[in-house]
Design a protein around this motif. Structure first.
Motif, PDB file in Angstrom:
ATOM      1  N   SER A  26      -4.753  10.704 -13.945  1.00 61.39           N
ATOM      2  CA  SER A  26      -4.264  10.097 -12.715  1.00 61.39           C
ATOM      3  C   SER A  26      -2.756   9.927 -12.735  1.00 61.39           C
ATOM      4  N   SER A  29      -1.678   5.136  -9.388  1.00 56.18           N
ATOM      5  CA  SER A  29      -2.540   3.995  -9.664  1.00 56.18           C
ATOM      6  C   SER A  29      -2.242   2.877  -8.664  1.00 56.18           C
ATOM      7  N   ASN A  30      -3.047   2.831  -7.617  1.00 52.08           N
ATOM      8  CA  ASN A  30      -2.890   1.823  -6.568  1.00 52.08           C
ATOM      9  C   ASN A  30      -1.459   1.827  -6.005  1.00 52.08           C
ATOM     10  N   VAL A  31      -0.964   3.024  -5.708  1.00 48.41           N
ATOM     11  CA  VAL A  31       0.402   3.227  -5.230  1.00 48.41           C
ATOM     12  C   VAL A  31       0.437   3.093  -3.708  1.00 48.41           C
ATOM     13  N   SER A  32       1.396   2.325  -3.211  1.00 46.62           N
ATOM     14  CA  SER A  32       1.577   2.188  -1.759  1.00 46.62           C
ATOM     15  C   SER A  32       2.173   3.466  -1.206  1.00 46.62           C
ATOM     16  N   LYS A  43      -2.815   2.957   0.332  1.00 46.34           N
ATOM     17  CA  LYS A  43      -2.744   2.968  -1.129  1.00 46.34           C
ATOM     18  C   LYS A  43      -3.512   4.189  -1.631  1.00 46.34           C
ATOM     19  N   SER A  45      -4.921   6.124  -5.432  1.00 44.14           N
ATOM     20  CA  SER A  45      -5.128   6.132  -6.876  1.00 44.14           C
ATOM     21  C   SER A  45      -5.692   7.490  -7.251  1.00 44.14           C
ATOM     22  N   GLN A  65       7.879   2.889  -5.867  1.00 44.55           N
ATOM     23  CA  GLN A  65       6.632   2.693  -6.590  1.00 44.55           C
ATOM     24  C   GLN A  65       6.794   3.256  -8.000  1.00 44.55           C
TER      25      GLN A  65
END
Length: 97
Positions: A26, A29-32, A43, A45, A65
């Motif tokens: 990955s 990871s929970n990226v805006s 978001k 991931s 980010q």
């Protein structure tokens, strides 16, 4: 004689096929994100690939980010993607592919 497939066997095949298509490592990871082409995605991931709504995305912007490495397959097979912008995201390495 052909045996009938049970719903459980069918579900297992679908799950294995989707797992085979996902990225190995990955990058996100929970990226805006800001996206154009679909509603309801803010978001991400894993990786950016044509699963669900992401298939219609034409523009992806990731700003401020933490994305230090774009691993192989981080962005793949998005048929409508015209622009991908990563700004101030700490990218220090781009792997081929």
């Amino acid at each position: 004689m052909m045996s009938k497939s049970s719903p459980v066997n069918f579900l297992c095949v679908i799950l294995l096929a989707s797992a085979a298509n996902s990225c190995e490592i990955s990058s996100f990871s929970n990226v805006s994100v800001t996206v154009v082409g679909v509603l309801g995605i803010d978001k991400v991931s894993g990786c950016l690939e044509p699963i669900g709504l992401l298939e219609k995305v034409s523009f992806v912007q990731i700003i401020n980010q933490s994305v230090p490495v774009l691993y192989r397959g981080a962005v793949k097979d998005l048929p409508n993607l015209a622009d991908l912008i990563l700004e101030n995201s700490g990218v220090s390495s781009l792997e081929p592919g």
